[in-house]
Enzyme design. Sequence first.
Site, PDB file in Angstrom:
ATOM      1  N   ASP B  33       0.835  -1.212   0.000  1.00 14.77           N
ATOM      2  CA  ASP B  33       0.000   0.000   0.000  1.00 14.77           C
ATOM      3  C   ASP B  33       0.867   1.258   0.000  1.00 14.77           C
ATOM      4  OD1 ASP B  33      -2.285  -1.570   0.192  1.00 14.77           O
ATOM      5  OD2 ASP B  33      -2.082  -1.716   2.375  1.00 14.77           O
ATOM      6  N   HIS B  34       2.143   1.080   0.194  1.00 10.66           N
ATOM      7  CA  HIS B  34       3.041   2.232   0.356  1.00 10.66           C
ATOM      8  C   HIS B  34       4.239   2.050  -0.555  1.00 10.66           C
ATOM      9  CE1 HIS B  34       6.069   4.855   2.245  1.00 10.66           C
ATOM     10  NE2 HIS B  34       5.080   5.501   2.801  1.00 10.66           N
ATOM     11  N   PHE B  35       4.075   2.201  -1.914  1.00  8.48           N
ATOM     12  CA  PHE B  35       2.881   2.666  -2.584  1.00  8.48           C
ATOM     13  C   PHE B  35       2.507   1.619  -3.632  1.00  8.48           C
ATOM     14  CE2 PHE B  35       5.277   6.280  -1.048  1.00  8.48           C
ATOM     15  CZ  PHE B  35       4.308   7.021  -0.397  1.00  8.48           C
TER      16      PHE B  35
END
Lengths: 131, 162
Positions: B33-35
Amino acid sequence: MAAVPREEIFEKVRQTLVDALSVEEDEVTEEATLTGDLGAESIDFLDIVFRLEKAFDIKIPQEELIPRDILSNPDYVTDRKLNEAGVAALKAAMPHADLAEFEKDPDIDKISDVFTVGTIVNFVEAKLAAS
Amino acid sequence: MRWIWIDRFEVFESGRRAVALKNVSLAADHIHDHFPGFPVMPTSLMVEGMAQTAGILVGEARGFAEKVILAKVKRAVFHRLVRPGDTIRHEAVIEQLTDQAATTTGRTTVGDDLVAEIDIVFSHIDQNVSGLEFPEENFVFNESFLSLLNTYRRNSGERIPL
């Protein structure tokens, strides 16, 4: 040892507070209060004490700067205000602070107002003179 | 997920210095999610990794008698991204240590590259927060933190024979 000029102490204290509190240099005046004007929180005092110790090569026992034992002593505190004996004890323990304003309403929750930049400079000045 | 952001101590000099390693892996959910499409180790978790390295160092210096809490990140400067496959090396050094608190300086590297400089103030909370009661047990240094140190001591950097 020759006394360190007050101006020199002030400049170092100012730099310490600029670094510790991320404030602008011109905000750090002798009269500025650490918590009210410069936004220091209680945890910042730990940081400031460490930085002052390093900058001036001195030891600062926490009790000397802020005599918590007086502020938490039931003999000295009534309804969260220092009584006469408490104020006298505080004056003796904090010769570096100007307690004139605090004395008018010695609410222990307002003790942080006593800590102006000038108070810190006085404290360091006395420490250096004694070392 | 366990809240532990270092994998192993490489060096532990009591009261002075500690070095901990952290392997960054695509197996970790957060990094996806990052990223999305560009996985990077979050800088906040590197601050946490340094805080765990330095916090255990500070705690051990007083025999884990104190509850050592991160009071303030004095300084955190990042110089380069960290990607999956990298091994992070957090090196923490105790600068000052008193009954009430401690300060540490830290350097985070990957290989020869400087990734971050992270300086921290820790508070021994029982000595600082007057009027507030904390549990008797030391809730800061839980089993997973202490097992890191135990593993280091058992191995002392030597390989475990197969």
